[in-house]
Design an enzyme around this catalytic site. Structure first.
Site, PDB file in Angstrom:
ATOM      1  N   ASN B 152      13.246  -2.789   4.424  1.00  8.95           N
ATOM      2  CA  ASN B 152      12.057  -3.340   3.777  1.00  8.95           C
ATOM      3  C   ASN B 152      12.105  -4.852   3.806  1.00  8.95           C
ATOM      4  O   ASN B 152      13.180  -5.422   3.831  1.00  8.95           O
ATOM      5  CB  ASN B 152      11.976  -2.861   2.315  1.00  8.95           C
ATOM      6  CG  ASN B 152      11.532  -1.416   2.243  1.00  8.95           C
ATOM      7  OD1 ASN B 152      10.772  -0.964   3.083  1.00  8.95           O
ATOM      8  ND2 ASN B 152      12.044  -0.699   1.244  1.00  8.95           N
ATOM      9  N   CYS B 174      10.018   6.087   6.739  1.00 10.76           N
ATOM     10  CA  CYS B 174      10.155   5.954   5.291  1.00 10.76           C
ATOM     11  C   CYS B 174       9.986   7.332   4.677  1.00 10.76           C
ATOM     12  O   CYS B 174       9.217   8.152   5.162  1.00 10.76           O
ATOM     13  CB  CYS B 174       9.074   4.997   4.796  1.00 10.76           C
ATOM     14  SG  CYS B 174       8.943   4.932   3.018  1.00 10.76           S
ATOM     15  N   HIS B 175      10.695   7.569   3.594  1.00  7.38           N
ATOM     16  CA  HIS B 175      10.656   8.912   2.994  1.00  7.38           C
ATOM     17  C   HIS B 175       9.745   9.026   1.779  1.00  7.38           C
ATOM     18  O   HIS B 175       9.750  10.050   1.103  1.00  7.38           O
ATOM     19  CB  HIS B 175      12.068   9.354   2.624  1.00  7.38           C
ATOM     20  CG  HIS B 175      12.768   8.349   1.753  1.00  7.38           C
ATOM     21  ND1 HIS B 175      14.091   8.411   1.442  1.00  7.38           N
ATOM     22  CD2 HIS B 175      12.295   7.239   1.149  1.00  7.38           C
ATOM     23  CE1 HIS B 175      14.405   7.380   0.672  1.00  7.38           C
ATOM     24  NE2 HIS B 175      13.347   6.667   0.479  1.00  7.38           N
ATOM     25  N   HIS B 210       4.391   2.517   1.737  1.00  7.30           N
ATOM     26  CA  HIS B 210       4.520   2.524   0.277  1.00  7.30           C
ATOM     27  C   HIS B 210       3.158   2.493  -0.420  1.00  7.30           C
ATOM     28  O   HIS B 210       3.101   2.400  -1.640  1.00  7.30           O
ATOM     29  CB  HIS B 210       5.392   1.348  -0.231  1.00  7.30           C
ATOM     30  CG  HIS B 210       6.818   1.470   0.168  1.00  7.30           C
ATOM     31  ND1 HIS B 210       7.716   0.430   0.100  1.00  7.30           N
ATOM     32  CD2 HIS B 210       7.528   2.526   0.644  1.00  7.30           C
ATOM     33  CE1 HIS B 210       8.904   0.824   0.533  1.00  7.30           C
ATOM     34  NE2 HIS B 210       8.808   2.094   0.868  1.00  7.30           N
TER      35      HIS B 210
END
Lengths: 464, 464, 464, 464
Positions: B152, B174-175, B210
């Site tokens: 990030n 990304c999870h 995000h």
């Protein structure tokens, strides 16, 4: 050869400002003969304006010969016209008071309150339903007419017209850029001694109404952009008094251009509107944090009381002119409305800025967004000019509001006020909490609910 | 037939989290044989990870057989590889402390501080110069390798790679969406009793890392979107404890999804990330006004002290595993890194979300912006899937940050920190005054200046 | 758990080819239970197909259990369905004879005549008015149904559905790419000995129906594109007999892929359709100059007499099956219709090529044009995958026809046949003079005028 | 105040046509003082033009006072200039002879042969390598200069400049639209008796050079479009003799506008170029099938012999003027080159058509394609005007060539002549077989190979 005959409908024809300016400028214009039909909810004001206008054109010393008449229905007004001018006050001063001053209770200060921010959005909520009616009437009675809008919130009004009647030939006109051209002419004069009228300052603007940007300004071989850089350097702290008589204490519309200078210093481009407009497009903490901050930046918060006083004075003046108590002193207004009527009527081309749906003229802003760029006005044609690319940092500021404007218009037309609120609470000026913002939003709706469709129901849903 | 051989460079190979997850998942994978070269400024950690990995693959009960090795130069690491994985910590915890906690002095609270907001931007200022070096090294040593980023600020890191080396084949993984899929699986279960793993929740995401959004979720004939609506209705006030053991008091990463529920209620779409990420993309007054407000919304501000504790524990654990003090208990991580290596190697297709430059997959966001949507991973190919249109009100939120991210990356690559500041001060979380924001910006640069090129000069220009 | 119930309308349910293939594949499918309603102008054929289908599903050895029924109105057929399949023959063989053979009198040869060229355009002129009716009926009776089109001209039929009912969920499916995948599988086998089914050849297609292009083909670590290059090099002159039993003399659908090889050699990409389709998108002088040229390129001109013979055989076969004269031997068809029904019903994802309006999936082709790319089919969702950029030289070929297709559809819906003619005369196959082209156009309209709205009037206007 | 000083480089300064026109128009211009540096491979011609020019400006009766000088290197020519004008003849008449007449052997007739079609493409193959050199020299010696191109193939020359030096400020100017404005002025006169100069015919053009379209034409309240419709109706068969002295038999540039009328009748828009240009953008069978067809449409095939005669006459005339044998009679040329120099120098705005990369001004044509639309010329600025949408049927014609032009330029810069051939053989005029087209292409390269890089190698690869 007899002069061309142009038929014009004026919605909001009782208007004190825009109608008066038009009446004055027409006095100098004899390349066409205009028949103006005035329509206003306040019929008497329309009659007064018509009377005043006809008195003026009857004068021997006045070259422009036109005819004005007040009408009582939209149908009569719009039938058969070539142009429609719209400049209305959606609601009255009490509604404007709510737009401007209610947010102050929550710590949100607005210097204008009619374009963006809480005031602009609430004003849109009562204006757009009216514009929907206008668009439908234009579609029915004069679908080929050119429609020139002066009402704020400019971008949202123009967008509403296109949403409701996509084939409309509407544009929005505004004089804020002219003021900046004057400042630039002064910057040129200061550096070179060359004195030119503002029209000679060649600029290409790019942005949205009241928040347009200039990345280049020239006069012949002179780079005015660099002159302006010098002006900013020399006056960054003090600000600059363009007229020499700027009275910050008593004139709420006055400014010393410090916001403009700060934006130039930080962004490297010239923001082209009055400081009180520019400030409202920036995050609330920048220039409008509180009245002291505004003072520091040397511009003013417009009060509605001042506007009322001003309006009353104008109204009285009209009466005095009509009754012959006062003589109407003619001077050109500096506006371009008459030039635009002329150019679109094929009587000479004009290049000027105006507000139109984006169809390629502005890079980085979605298709269909109402943007302000230059355009060429000629016979039955207004063609936007492709403006230069703005830098990413400016586009970020512009798009933040531009995207919201389109969404607000659509949400209002859908009467979906939760969507409006989601834009309201993401507005640059709304830096308060979600809960407070909701209270403010509901307060503002409540204050103006008689002019907002479905408002009672919405208030009830939200526990009011 | 012998298994396919895959060569992988891991930059940041001393990583405690991502590297560990990878090592675990590889233990279950025998469709290929992987050679991993680990590179890390902290060479010892890379060596430890390699040792740990090789110990695991040597175990009889482990089917995955791979080889790990620490390398000391980027050149050795990158030469001849098929893949590059990057997960670095740009600077250490003191820098992270500045990112997360310095803004608190100015009343700005961040729940993560590594993606967006002041923390994300400052982190970008020290990460992107490093990524520039990575991109140039990849261009030189392995231009055809697939590059998978985990660091990030995700979007800005990926953007930087493409700005420096436009032909790079990079993606960001990304999870955060996975967590939301788990919540959706639970919503399905609650309404229907059907229990499915999160991969079976079919979603198409659209947004930026995000801060992605889901407008449809299905499992066979079941409309999970409607199940989720019920979950939100029933738990809007209380929040929802997905695991049943959520410990808000002690786990700073925990949340009860109240932010997610509120966004759903207000926007009609599912925001697909942890609440602490989502909150940071919204105006500061909404969910992060102050610590009390955060408590009210039932998520947490991550502290750096907690992260240090966690990191130390992981470091100690690695040592304990290596020295045999502790047994390494193998479980699948739930991450998709190994599946992605497999799919791109042609060993079975995968549809999952990832971060790529926009080339048509996301409507309403500028070409080239790094967006997160679904993609199909197959042999030497990652093709984004066209996602549905987001509503204007959501696009307004997303674009506000997306436009700034592109600009911040370019400004950092140009070492033009005034442009960075203009984005900093227009960030949703930065609701303070211009002057204060400038002080904060300078403080944060000062705190991390040894990792930011030209920082001394910039501080001096600004009177520090 | 009982199997999912899926309701399907089949317009053109008396179809001999597509309906038969569907019936066969359903016999193997028991993950859902399908209720099929067949509608056809030739009601008896629909009844026959229903009878045949129900006989098959009644068999003990058949696992798929579905129900077929013929219906007499569109309303009954469409009411309440989840899917609509359309495969119609617009008009009969006499109209097809005009499409295919009338241009021959003017020296224009067509190998198919149903997709593009004079035949494709005339077929569109009688199909699109019918599709307008279908679109309106779907809007009324089953607006949420997924619509799968098999009728040619594919792109124009799908475009017409979207023009008339923009919210329709329609897609076009075609098997031409599958044939090319088989050829690629063979190329892989020839070079490596690896044998795989065509589905395993991973390709991303980009183009318009019957003229799509593949720029990459992989199987695990194998670069099939390079295998294909070798196949082309070795067989450029001779052509390649894929089945080993290709009978150019007697099977008009046969080809030795010489056109495909030539396009590869010249354009560096794999054209993914049968040669007889590809040839029709290229300038007339290339592969279809005259029957000798066609022979040289080793493909065939399809004759309508052959199609009639084939159709009669299929009709007789159906009767023979129904009456028990012949046993129906079940084999999978190789088509993907049933897989698509399954995937959209949420019973397992599928990645395959299909025809959809361009919303970002294909670079360089206007928004809304019907393009053929890969898509992901999952629960109630078909999302196109962003395909790679085609080179300018290929885009030039593709766009030439793609732009015309959109225009032809709109002109036909407007019944403006002069605009249709302007596209007709700019078609790659129409290399004759303006006057001759006009005669040909009028001849073809005259031949099929009973199926073309406003045709009499148009003929009269043009002196017929 | 002394007049502004403007420095101009003229590449191809020995030019007989464009340079002569410039010299004439400068004689009337005293708002600036121009220093012109002429560069030409034929140095003597440049010297002659300079001598002629200086003689004229020395005359008492001539108000324009400028200075011309021939230079021997590009470096000297370009150093320090504000403008670069380019009008070169790439190669000589023998090359032009090959461009125009070689295709005739294959049945392909061209009326100009320098813009599009086989002639235009071959001309591009020898011009673009030269333009690459120009672009690099401009980048080195005068990167901020405005570059005005007059050389054909216009669009491809301008595209090449931008491909090689993307920051160049280049535009292409052409007078073909002016001719159509004259025809429109005549149409107005015929219907209304109003006589206006062609500049007063307000049009917005949209298209590519030599194939632009006008969808609206106005003068004040007069709809010239409708006047033109009447002209077409009355003269469709006969054609229209604009000058009254059109000598089709002896002037190969003459036409009676029948092609233009036919395009209007069929497409409903005004094609704005000479018929001999328009015909070359249409499929070969339409207007250029053979010399008889050309005669029928009442325009001419230009012969190179005629051009040689004309050139010799001009050369002799120059000599005669210099030596005083003949007096140079001054008349304005009707060109706009001087107006453009003036406007960009800030000495008065101009709206006119020009060729620029598409950045939004033309809908439906790819970004970056060289398109011809109106633009506003003002101080250091040329901004394209957004033109109206063309109908799909016209866009189909325009895009067919536009897409190919971009591809041809790139392929030539890559020296990839197979890609050039793929565009050559898809050109509207090339209606012959692939094999024949290849022979023609090779013949044309062979004829001009001394001016085409890598031509020997390419010919050899293709068996020559």
């Amino acid at each position: 050869m007899t002069a061309k005959r142009i038929k014009v409908a004026y919605i909001g024809g009782g208007s004190k400002n825009w109608a008066r300016w038009l009446i004055r400028d027409l006095a100098y214009e004899n390349s066409f003969f205009g028949e103006f039909k005035l329509y206003d909810l306040d019929y008497e004001s329309a009659v007064d304006n018509a009377t005043l206008a006809n008195m003026i054109y009857a004068r021997q010393d006045v070259v422009g010969k036109h005819h004005f008449e007040a009408k009582q229905t939209l149908k009569e007004t719009l039938n058969g016209v070539d142009f429609v001018i719209i400049s209305i006050l959606p609601g009255g001063f009490e509604e404007m008071r709510s737009d401007v001053h209610t947010p102050e209770k929550y710590g949100i200060y607005q210097s204008v309150g009619d374009t963006t921010g809480p005031g602009g959005i609430l004003r849109a909520m009562r204006t757009i339903p009216i514009y929907k009616r206008f668009a439908l009437a234009i579609k029915e009675y004069c679908p080929n007419a050119w429609v020139i809008n002066y009402t704020n919130p400019m971008s949202m009004c123009v967008k509403a017209l296109y949403e409701v009647f996509p084939a409309i030939k509407a544009l929005g006109c505004c004089h804020e850029v002219f003021g900046t051209q004057k400042l630039l002419a002064k910057a040129l004069y200061n550096q070179t001694g060359i004195e030119i009228p503002r029209e000679e300052v060649k600029v290409s603007v790019s942005g949205i109404n009241h928040f347009t940007w200039i990345t280049k300004a020239e006069y012949q071989e002179n780079d005015i952009f660099e002159c302006y850089r010098k002006m900013v350097e020399d006056n960054y702290e003090s600000g600059y008094d363009l007229t020499g008589t700027t009275d910050l204490d008593n004139n709420p519309f006055a400014c010393l251009h410090k916001v403009k200078f700060d934006l130039f210093k930080r962004y490297g481009a010239i923001a082209a509107a009055g400081d009180r407009h520019l400030a409202e497009f920036c995050p609330g903490g920048w220039y409008l944090k509180n009245p002291d901050k505004v003072k520091e930046w040397k511009f003013n918060l417009t009060t509605v009381d001042y506007r009322i006083k001003e309006s009353n004075a104008l109204m009285k003046a009209t009466k005095d002119f009509i009754t012959g108590k006062e003589e109407f002193v003619l001077t050109p207004s500096g506006e371009e409305g008459v030039k635009i009527l002329k150019a679109i009527s094929g009587l000479g081309d004009l290049v000027s800025n105006c507000n139109l749906p984006n169809h390629g003229q502005m890079y980085g802003v979605e298709e269909g967004t109402i943007v302000e760029t230059n355009a060429i006005f000629s016979a039955d044609s207004v063609k936007p000019v492709v403006s230069g690319k703005l830098s990413g940092q400016i586009l970020a500021l512009v798009n933040r509001v531009a995207i919201a404007q389109t969404e607000v218009v659509r949400a209002i037309l859908d009467e979906d006020y939760d969507r409006v609120f989601n834009c309201f609470v993401n507005d640059p000026l709304v830096t308060i909490s979600l809960d407070q913002a909701k209270e403010l939003f509901l307060d503002m709706i409540e204050n103006t609910k008689h002019l907002i469709p479905r408002s009672e129901e919405y208030l009830k849903e939200n526990g009011r």
